[in-house]
Design a protein around this motif. Structure first.
Motif, PDB file in Angstrom:
ATOM      1  N   PHE C 104      -9.682  -0.809  -8.174  1.00  0.00           N
ATOM      2  CA  PHE C 104      -8.976   0.215  -8.950  1.00  0.00           C
ATOM      3  C   PHE C 104      -7.894   0.852  -8.070  1.00  0.00           C
ATOM      4  O   PHE C 104      -6.752   1.046  -8.508  1.00  0.00           O
ATOM      5  N   TYR C 105      -8.237   1.148  -6.814  1.00  0.00           N
ATOM      6  CA  TYR C 105      -7.247   1.709  -5.897  1.00  0.00           C
ATOM      7  C   TYR C 105      -6.084   0.743  -5.712  1.00  0.00           C
ATOM      8  O   TYR C 105      -4.916   1.129  -5.807  1.00  0.00           O
ATOM      9  N   GLN C 106      -6.407  -0.532  -5.470  1.00  0.00           N
ATOM     10  CA  GLN C 106      -5.338  -1.509  -5.223  1.00  0.00           C
ATOM     11  C   GLN C 106      -4.416  -1.653  -6.431  1.00  0.00           C
ATOM     12  O   GLN C 106      -3.213  -1.770  -6.282  1.00  0.00           O
ATOM     13  N   GLU C 107      -5.003  -1.601  -7.603  1.00  0.00           N
ATOM     14  CA  GLU C 107      -4.181  -1.724  -8.805  1.00  0.00           C
ATOM     15  C   GLU C 107      -3.252  -0.513  -8.940  1.00  0.00           C
ATOM     16  O   GLU C 107      -2.056  -0.653  -9.189  1.00  0.00           O
ATOM     17  N   LEU C 108      -3.800   0.681  -8.723  1.00  0.00           N
ATOM     18  CA  LEU C 108      -2.968   1.873  -8.878  1.00  0.00           C
ATOM     19  C   LEU C 108      -1.925   1.988  -7.767  1.00  0.00           C
ATOM     20  O   LEU C 108      -0.844   2.529  -7.980  1.00  0.00           O
ATOM     21  N   GLU C 109      -2.241   1.466  -6.600  1.00  0.00           N
ATOM     22  CA  GLU C 109      -1.275   1.458  -5.502  1.00  0.00           C
ATOM     23  C   GLU C 109      -0.042   0.636  -5.914  1.00  0.00           C
ATOM     24  O   GLU C 109       1.101   1.030  -5.707  1.00  0.00           O
ATOM     25  N   VAL C 110      -0.307  -0.517  -6.537  1.00  0.00           N
ATOM     26  CA  VAL C 110       0.804  -1.340  -7.028  1.00  0.00           C
ATOM     27  C   VAL C 110       1.539  -0.610  -8.147  1.00  0.00           C
ATOM     28  O   VAL C 110       2.768  -0.502  -8.141  1.00  0.00           O
ATOM     29  N   ALA C 111       0.786  -0.047  -9.092  1.00  0.00           N
ATOM     30  CA  ALA C 111       1.395   0.643 -10.230  1.00  0.00           C
ATOM     31  C   ALA C 111       2.332   1.749  -9.752  1.00  0.00           C
ATOM     32  O   ALA C 111       3.443   1.927 -10.265  1.00  0.00           O
ATOM     33  N   ARG C 112       1.887   2.464  -8.731  1.00  0.00           N
ATOM     34  CA  ARG C 112       2.647   3.578  -8.198  1.00  0.00           C
ATOM     35  C   ARG C 112       3.966   3.076  -7.598  1.00  0.00           C
ATOM     36  O   ARG C 112       5.030   3.633  -7.834  1.00  0.00           O
ATOM     37  N   ASN C 113       3.903   1.983  -6.842  1.00  0.00           N
ATOM     38  CA  ASN C 113       5.125   1.430  -6.254  1.00  0.00           C
ATOM     39  C   ASN C 113       6.078   0.908  -7.320  1.00  0.00           C
ATOM     40  O   ASN C 113       7.292   1.067  -7.202  1.00  0.00           O
ATOM     41  N   VAL C 114       5.517   0.269  -8.347  1.00  0.00           N
ATOM     42  CA  VAL C 114       6.373  -0.259  -9.411  1.00  0.00           C
ATOM     43  C   VAL C 114       7.021   0.909 -10.166  1.00  0.00           C
ATOM     44  O   VAL C 114       8.189   0.843 -10.545  1.00  0.00           O
ATOM     45  N   ALA C 115       6.282   2.004 -10.337  1.00  0.00           N
ATOM     46  CA  ALA C 115       6.865   3.187 -10.992  1.00  0.00           C
ATOM     47  C   ALA C 115       8.126   3.627 -10.245  1.00  0.00           C
ATOM     48  O   ALA C 115       9.162   3.890 -10.857  1.00  0.00           O
ATOM     49  N   TYR C 116       8.054   3.682  -8.920  1.00  0.00           N
ATOM     50  CA  TYR C 116       9.244   4.043  -8.130  1.00  0.00           C
ATOM     51  C   TYR C 116      10.383   3.065  -8.390  1.00  0.00           C
ATOM     52  O   TYR C 116      11.539   3.467  -8.518  1.00  0.00           O
ATOM     53  N   GLU C 117      10.039   1.767  -8.481  1.00  0.00           N
ATOM     54  CA  GLU C 117      11.070   0.749  -8.736  1.00  0.00           C
ATOM     55  C   GLU C 117      11.750   0.946 -10.083  1.00  0.00           C
ATOM     56  O   GLU C 117      12.819   0.403 -10.324  1.00  0.00           O
ATOM     57  N   TYR C 118      11.093   1.665 -10.971  1.00  0.00           N
ATOM     58  CA  TYR C 118      11.701   1.928 -12.274  1.00  0.00           C
ATOM     59  C   TYR C 118      12.193   3.363 -12.384  1.00  0.00           C
ATOM     60  O   TYR C 118      12.343   3.912 -13.473  1.00  0.00           O
TER      61      TYR C 118
END
Lengths: 82, 248, 188
Positions: C104-118
């Motif tokens: 769950f942490y790893q998934e949200l870590e990616v989600a958070r970075n992708v949010a910045y990319e958008y």
């Protein structure tokens, strides 16, 4: 056709800008506060906080303002322990 | 086979060119907006600008992803499937074109990053010095009302003693003064950037030039936040040590 | 315990206190509240808050930084803070999950970075969507990082496959929320 695509790109950039501007910053805005002076009265004897032999205890009744052992820092030094 | 290679190469070139045109349109539209948002952004960390920039860089990266996927699928796919029949010309032409595309992406990335320029930390610092000069004699003791002159610019909450009644007041610096501390190193780096540039441009690298830069930067840093000099000097020694290891 | 003199408390504030305080600051506790929990006044806290990072900068062994990460991850168990904040309430919901569930942490870590990319503030997005504060997110990061590094060493391919899948999922999600990417219409 090319013009239409260009317009789409422009709209995208504009939307991105609006989105960047409209979001709140994490933790809220940083308030621009002016410099100020504060004071703490002794909660025990309500005397103003005077410096006699240190920062940690009340000069009048000995109440402990701080439960910590001061070391040599930037402005606060070891000698400031009451 | 020849015909298929020719067609694929042509389509690859057209595809990359279209991406480049789009990239150019996006960046040309974005650069004035990035400048504007940087200027408008009241946040001391310029985070609205940071978000917009990150979004644009994200779109550049998506275009790179698009190119990579097609390269993998159509170009490498064809090379592998036709094996020895693929001419080196095809491979070289397609790879070179992709290299040029990547170079474009890289250039646009730099353009976007540098569009807004640097924050003028010197001007901000001078403003803070001026406003401190205006307020430093205006404070009074909260206990007896006696005047308390603030001897120097403090960057964090600090005890000050009233000369008349000995009461410990706490001086809370303005948000601007606190930002001076936060920005001190960056400002020192801006002031000494020319020395770093001399070091970076000289080939082979000359450690003496780096040391010259580092000393000058720390001198500036200490001048901006004199209270931190003792700590800064310890950090300086550490960097010097790291640097001599790097140059061994 | 090491003899590193850089580990001596600053104004009575130990590295454990400081690390927990930083975690709590990230969860929205004010500096005044932090000082109070630590039994000091604001000027004392602010000096410690300035000097602990200086110690880290001076420490060539990285010992302080490493310990800081460990103590930060255990901030929830710090005796001074666990009673003072939230009345000592246990983590609940997603905040508990991110500290208990590595995937769950790893998934949200990616989600958070992708949010910045958008163009979104990833930390804010996590807070809005899952109610996880930046402090708690960083606590989870400190908790899982060593294990994730070990996994990368053990099976790099599996790790990247997982990351790629998360990336694809969130890029798709954020892009469609914005009506697609700028160059989606360009095809080979």
């Amino acid at each position: 056709m090319a013009e239409e695509e260009k317009k789409k790109t422009l709209t995208y950039v504009e939307k991105l800008k609006q989105q960047a501007l409209s979001q709140t910053n994490y933790g809220g805005e940083i308030p621009d506060k002016a410099a100020r002076m504060e004071i703490r009265d002794c909660p025990n004897c309500s005397a103003g906080r005077a410096y006699r032999d240190g920062l940690t205890n009340c000069a009048y009744c000995g109440f402990r303002f701080m439960d910590s052992k001061l070391t040599d820092g930037i402005h606060i030094k070891k000698d400031n322990n009451s | 086979m020849e015909e298929l290679l020719r067609q694929t190469q042509e389509r690859w070139f057209v595809f990359l060119e279209k991406l480049e045109v789009r990239m150019g349109e996006m960046c040309n539209a974005a650069i004035p907006e990035l400048k504007a948002i940087f200027k408008e952004d009241q946040d001391p960390y310029k985070r609205a600008h940071g978000r917009m920039l990150a979004g644009l860089l994200g779109q550049l990266r998506r275009m790179q992803d698009q190119a990579n996927e097609v390269k993998e699928d159509k170009i490498l796919g064809l090379i592998y499937s036709s094996g020895v029949f693929t001419s080196n010309d095809f491979r070289e032409a397609c790879f070179n074109r992709h290299y040029a595309f990547e170079k474009r992406c890289h250039d646009y990335t730099s353009l976007l990053r540098e569009a807004a320029g640097q924050q003028d930390l010197e001007a901000f610092y001078q403003e803070q010095l001026a406003s401190f000069a205006l307020i430093k004699d205006q404070f009074t003791c909260k206990q007896c009302g006696g005047k308390i002159a603030i001897s120097k610019m403090f960057f964090i909450a600090t005890y000050v003693t009233c000369l008349y009644c000995q009461t410990q007041n706490t001086f809370m610096p303005s948000s601007g003064a606190q930002m001076v501390l936060h920005n001190a190193r960056s400002l020192a780096e801006q002031r000494t950037a020319h020395l770093l540039k001399i070091y970076e441009e000289r080939q082979p690298k000359d450690p003496a030039l780096y040391q010259q830069y580092l000393r000058a930067m720390f001198d500036q840093w200490n001048q901006i936040t004199p209270d931190m000099e003792e700590e800064n000097e310890k950090f300086y020694l550490r960097l010097l040590k790291d640097n001599s290891i790097n140059h061994l | 315990m090491s003899n590193n003199p850089l580990l001596e408390p600053i104004h009575g504030i130990s590295l454990e206190d400081y690390s927990a305080a930083c975690a709590k600051l990230g969860s929205g506790l004010s500096e005044e509240a932090i000082a109070k929990v630590l039994g000091v006044e604001l000027p004392v806290w602010q000096e410690a808050n300035l000097l602990w990072p200086e110690r880290m900068k001076q420490d060539q062994t990285y010992e302080i930084m490493t310990l800081f990460g460990q103590y930060f991850a255990q901030a929830g168990q710090h005796p001074k803070f666990s009673n003072a904040v939230n009345g000592g309430a246990e983590d609940a919901g997603y905040t508990a999950q991110i500290k208990a569930d590595k995937d769950f942490y790893q998934e949200l870590e990616v989600a958070r970075n992708v949010a910045y990319e958008y163009g979104l503030d990833g930390a804010q997005w996590i807070a809005d969507k899952y109610g996880i504060t930046l402090g708690d997110f960083q606590i989870a990061a400190s908790k899982w990082n060593t294990q994730i590094h070990a996994e990368i060493q053990a099976d790099f391919q599996e790790y990247t496959q997982k990351q790629d899948a998360y990336n694809a999922k969130y890029r798709q999600m954020f892009a469609s929320a914005q009506g697609g990417n700028v160059a989606d219409d360009i095809t080979f």
